[in-house]
Design an enzyme around this catalytic site. Sequence first.
Site, PDB file in Angstrom:
ATOM      1  N   LYS A   1       0.773  -1.158   0.210  1.00 21.39           N
ATOM      2  CA  LYS A   1       0.220  -0.069  -0.305  1.00 21.39           C
ATOM      3  C   LYS A   1       0.973   0.944  -0.048  1.00 21.39           C
ATOM      4  CE  LYS A   1      -1.703   1.528   3.949  1.00 21.39           C
ATOM      5  NZ  LYS A   1      -1.431   2.900   4.619  1.00 21.39           N
ATOM      6  N   ASN A   2       1.821   1.338   0.896  1.00 27.76           N
ATOM      7  CA  ASN A   2       2.818   2.589   1.125  1.00 27.76           C
ATOM      8  C   ASN A   2       3.790   2.856  -0.166  1.00 27.76           C
ATOM      9  OD1 ASN A   2       1.089   3.327   3.251  1.00 27.76           O
ATOM     10  ND2 ASN A   2       2.579   2.595   4.612  1.00 27.76           N
TER      11      ASN A   2
ATOM     12  N   CYS B   1      -5.225  12.934  13.381  1.00 24.77           N
ATOM     13  CA  CYS B   1      -5.699  11.423  12.974  1.00 24.77           C
ATOM     14  C   CYS B   1      -5.653  10.727  14.240  1.00 24.77           C
ATOM     15  CB  CYS B   1      -5.111  10.907  11.741  1.00 24.77           C
ATOM     16  SG  CYS B   1      -3.539  10.151  12.408  1.00 24.77           S
TER      17      CYS B   1
ATOM     18  N   ARG C   1       0.431  14.220  13.570  1.00 22.39           N
ATOM     19  CA  ARG C   1       0.860  14.252  12.377  1.00 22.39           C
ATOM     20  C   ARG C   1       0.966  15.445  11.396  1.00 22.39           C
ATOM     21  NH1 ARG C   1      -1.446   8.545   9.683  1.00 22.39           N
ATOM     22  NH2 ARG C   1       0.559   8.683   8.748  1.00 22.39           N
TER      23      ARG C   1
ATOM     24  N   ASP D   1       4.150   0.284  11.973  1.00 18.26           N
ATOM     25  CA  ASP D   1       3.028  -0.171  11.585  1.00 18.26           C
ATOM     26  C   ASP D   1       3.015  -1.578  11.977  1.00 18.26           C
ATOM     27  OD1 ASP D   1       2.539   2.202  10.468  1.00 18.26           O
ATOM     28  OD2 ASP D   1       3.139   1.585   8.353  1.00 18.26           O
TER      29      ASP D   1
ATOM     30  N   ARG E   1      -9.122  -0.308   4.638  1.00 21.81           N
ATOM     31  CA  ARG E   1      -8.262   1.050   4.047  1.00 21.81           C
ATOM     32  C   ARG E   1      -6.870   0.312   3.519  1.00 21.81           C
ATOM     33  NH1 ARG E   1      -7.181   5.937   7.475  1.00 21.81           N
ATOM     34  NH2 ARG E   1      -5.620   5.876   5.609  1.00 21.81           N
TER      35      ARG E   1
HETATM   36  N1  EPU Z   1       6.442  14.456  11.146  1.00 24.03           N
HETATM   37  C1  EPU Z   1       6.642  15.867  11.397  1.00 24.03           C
HETATM   38  N2  EPU Z   1       6.310  16.639  10.553  1.00 24.03           N
HETATM   39  C2  EPU Z   1       6.214  16.348   9.144  1.00 24.03           C
HETATM   40  C3  EPU Z   1       5.856  14.988   8.921  1.00 24.03           C
HETATM   41  C4  EPU Z   1       6.233  14.187   9.985  1.00 24.03           C
HETATM   42  O1  EPU Z   1       6.672  16.194  12.632  1.00 24.03           O
HETATM   43  O2  EPU Z   1       6.111  17.326   8.205  1.00 24.03           O
HETATM   44  C5  EPU Z   1       6.472  13.624  12.009  1.00 24.03           C
HETATM   45  C6  EPU Z   1       5.117  12.851  12.421  1.00 24.03           C
HETATM   46  O3  EPU Z   1       4.298  13.240  13.213  1.00 24.03           O
HETATM   47  C7  EPU Z   1       5.565  11.606  12.995  1.00 24.03           C
HETATM   48  C8  EPU Z   1       7.284  11.298  12.320  1.00 24.03           C
HETATM   49  O4  EPU Z   1       7.375  12.586  11.605  1.00 24.03           O
HETATM   50  O5  EPU Z   1       6.086  11.711  14.435  1.00 24.03           O
HETATM   51  C9  EPU Z   1       7.074  10.392  11.337  1.00 24.03           C
HETATM   52  O6  EPU Z   1       6.087  10.457  10.386  1.00 24.03           O
HETATM   53  P1  EPU Z   1       6.134  10.194   8.792  1.00 24.03           P
HETATM   54  O7  EPU Z   1       6.058  11.567   8.034  1.00 24.03           O
HETATM   55  O8  EPU Z   1       7.305   9.430   8.511  1.00 24.03           O
HETATM   56  O9  EPU Z   1       4.881   9.404   8.689  1.00 24.03           O
HETATM   57  P2  EPU Z   1       3.767   9.408   7.249  1.00 24.03           P
HETATM   58  O10 EPU Z   1       4.869   9.878   6.013  1.00 24.03           O
HETATM   59  O11 EPU Z   1       2.684  10.515   7.654  1.00 24.03           O
HETATM   60  C10 EPU Z   1       4.005   6.871   6.681  1.00 24.03           C
HETATM   61  C11 EPU Z   1       3.244   5.810   6.428  1.00 24.03           C
HETATM   62  C12 EPU Z   1       2.455   5.460   7.623  1.00 24.03           C
HETATM   63  C13 EPU Z   1       3.715   5.153   8.730  1.00 24.03           C
HETATM   64  C14 EPU Z   1       4.773   6.219   8.866  1.00 24.03           C
HETATM   65  C15 EPU Z   1       5.891   5.839   9.497  1.00 24.03           C
HETATM   66  C16 EPU Z   1       2.390   5.994   4.115  1.00 24.03           C
HETATM   67  C17 EPU Z   1       1.451   6.541   3.150  1.00 24.03           C
HETATM   68  N3  EPU Z   1       2.239   6.266   5.450  1.00 24.03           N
HETATM   69  O12 EPU Z   1       3.285   8.057   7.175  1.00 24.03           O
HETATM   70  O13 EPU Z   1       1.813   4.398   7.524  1.00 24.03           O
HETATM   71  O14 EPU Z   1       3.174   4.759   9.975  1.00 24.03           O
HETATM   72  O15 EPU Z   1       5.257   6.301   7.432  1.00 24.03           O
HETATM   73  O16 EPU Z   1       6.725   4.819   9.104  1.00 24.03           O
HETATM   74  O17 EPU Z   1       3.467   5.729   3.633  1.00 24.03           O
HETATM   75  C18 EPU Z   1      -0.064   2.716   7.856  1.00 24.03           C
HETATM   76  O18 EPU Z   1       0.096   2.127   6.742  1.00 24.03           O
HETATM   77  O19 EPU Z   1      -0.547   2.336   8.655  1.00 24.03           O
HETATM   78  C19 EPU Z   1       0.715   3.986   8.183  1.00 24.03           C
HETATM   79  C20 EPU Z   1       0.020   4.926   9.178  1.00 24.03           C
END
Ligand code: EPU
Length: 416
Positions: free
Chosen positions: A22-23, A115, A120, A304, A396
């Site tokens: 998915k990701n 969320c 996030r 995850d 999802r």
């Molecule tokens: N963060 C910030 N600022 C930003 C972006 C992130 O502070 O601008 C923080 C977040 O709040 C968090 C950390 O950085 O504490 C890491 O978050 P990240 O941005 O890596 O998460 P994401 O990109 O929103 C993806 C996956 C998630 C997975 C996370 C961590 C996708 C579509 N989603 O989310 O997947 O948990 O990386 O590995 O790739 C899932 O599949 O169930 C899922 C939630």
Amino acid sequence: MDKLLISGRASLKGEIKISGAKNAALPIMASTLLAPGVHTLKRIPRLRDVFTMTELIRRMGGSVHFDGVCIIDTTKINKFEASYDLVKTMRASILVLGPLVARFGKAKVSLPGGCAIGARPVNLHIRGLEKMGAKISLEEGYIFATARNLKGTKIYFDIPTVTGTENLMMAATLAKGTTVIENAAKEPEIVDLANYLIEMGAKIKGAGTSILTIEGVPELKPPSEYEIIPDRIETGTFIAIAGACGADIVLQGCRIDHIDAIILKMKDAGITFKETENGLRVIGSRRPQAVDVKTMPYPGFPTDMQAQFMAMMTIANGTSIIKETIFENRFMHVAELKRMGANITIEGNTATVRGVKKLKGAPVMATDLRASASLVIAGLIAEEETIIDRIYHLDRGYEELDKKLIKLGAKIKRIK
Ligand code: EPU
């Protein structure tokens, strides 16, 4: 709203096929906005988040068809907007921001907001695009971004954000000059996206390491076809299922090299692995051993997989300490697991799971995607019946998890 009715004490055996990740599917689908033409993507999983991305692309004027493969035509993209009603159902919608600004010089994308698993924010995505020369304003819950020409620059992430790295890597492919992203995320899904971008003609070095270098090119073109990687979290979820139920199952088509941390922790918990001709055979022991885990960015143990691992630890022999370091509120499954007889206490970002001999079925509520998977695992090991409400969360991110489990011998009914 669909519910799942699970009869517990499952004895599972057999083979299932691991779906596409998915990701990886979501950013790669978003990346098609960078190159006008017809993109042919193989192994895109058919799950709700993918359909949300499909709807986003359609509303922008693209077309998406599933015909064994996923065919996306981005020739006629003429709207550059991701509206609130879609973004609120899937935070990963933010992935269209980088491609839209890079190719069309403008984008209007709803802010994802909080969320279930935490606040996030997307500040790192926005700051990175601004450093590349985009003008960004936040009005009425929307991100408005414009840019004449993005330009290459040096970006340092305070936190290695996965979708942030993907968004800026995509934007940088069409920027003028060279972009360097330091402290980039290193997940296999980022490498898969980079590989697709490279097939489109992008110049990217260092994907999978913490320093990414992207030399901008004037245009990208769709390659003939591309097959995305298998889902490492679905693979890990089935390993946790096997570990919790003492099952003997074969996972076809998974990538073992993407799940080192998961395999090592699962081995400590007493699970045996055998590589076979058609996949990975996973054999659970009678009762898992308690093991501690701490979630970390890749190659660490994935956040995850935290909820699913915890479900397995509820019936382990001993006490397991589980630390969540990525998201501040990713223990929503704990209250539900406790309703089924689990002995878990939480202090800050640490859960202490004291293994009990058995769980008992109960009505429970899914709160987010991976929490739902943990409740499925708990339902499979519990005595009697478990009803899981709000399983749209499960749909999802898992392609037909209930059907795959039924194939392995589980007694599960979907109640419409
Ligand atoms: N963060 C910030 N600022 C930003 C972006 C992130 O502070 O601008 C923080 C977040 O709040 C968090 C950390 O950085 O504490 C890491 O978050 P990240 O941005 O890596 O998460 P994401 O990109 O929103 C993806 C996956 C998630 C997975 C996370 C961590 C996708 C579509 N989603 O989310 O997947 O948990 O990386 O590995 O790739 C899932 O599949 O169930 C899922 C939630």
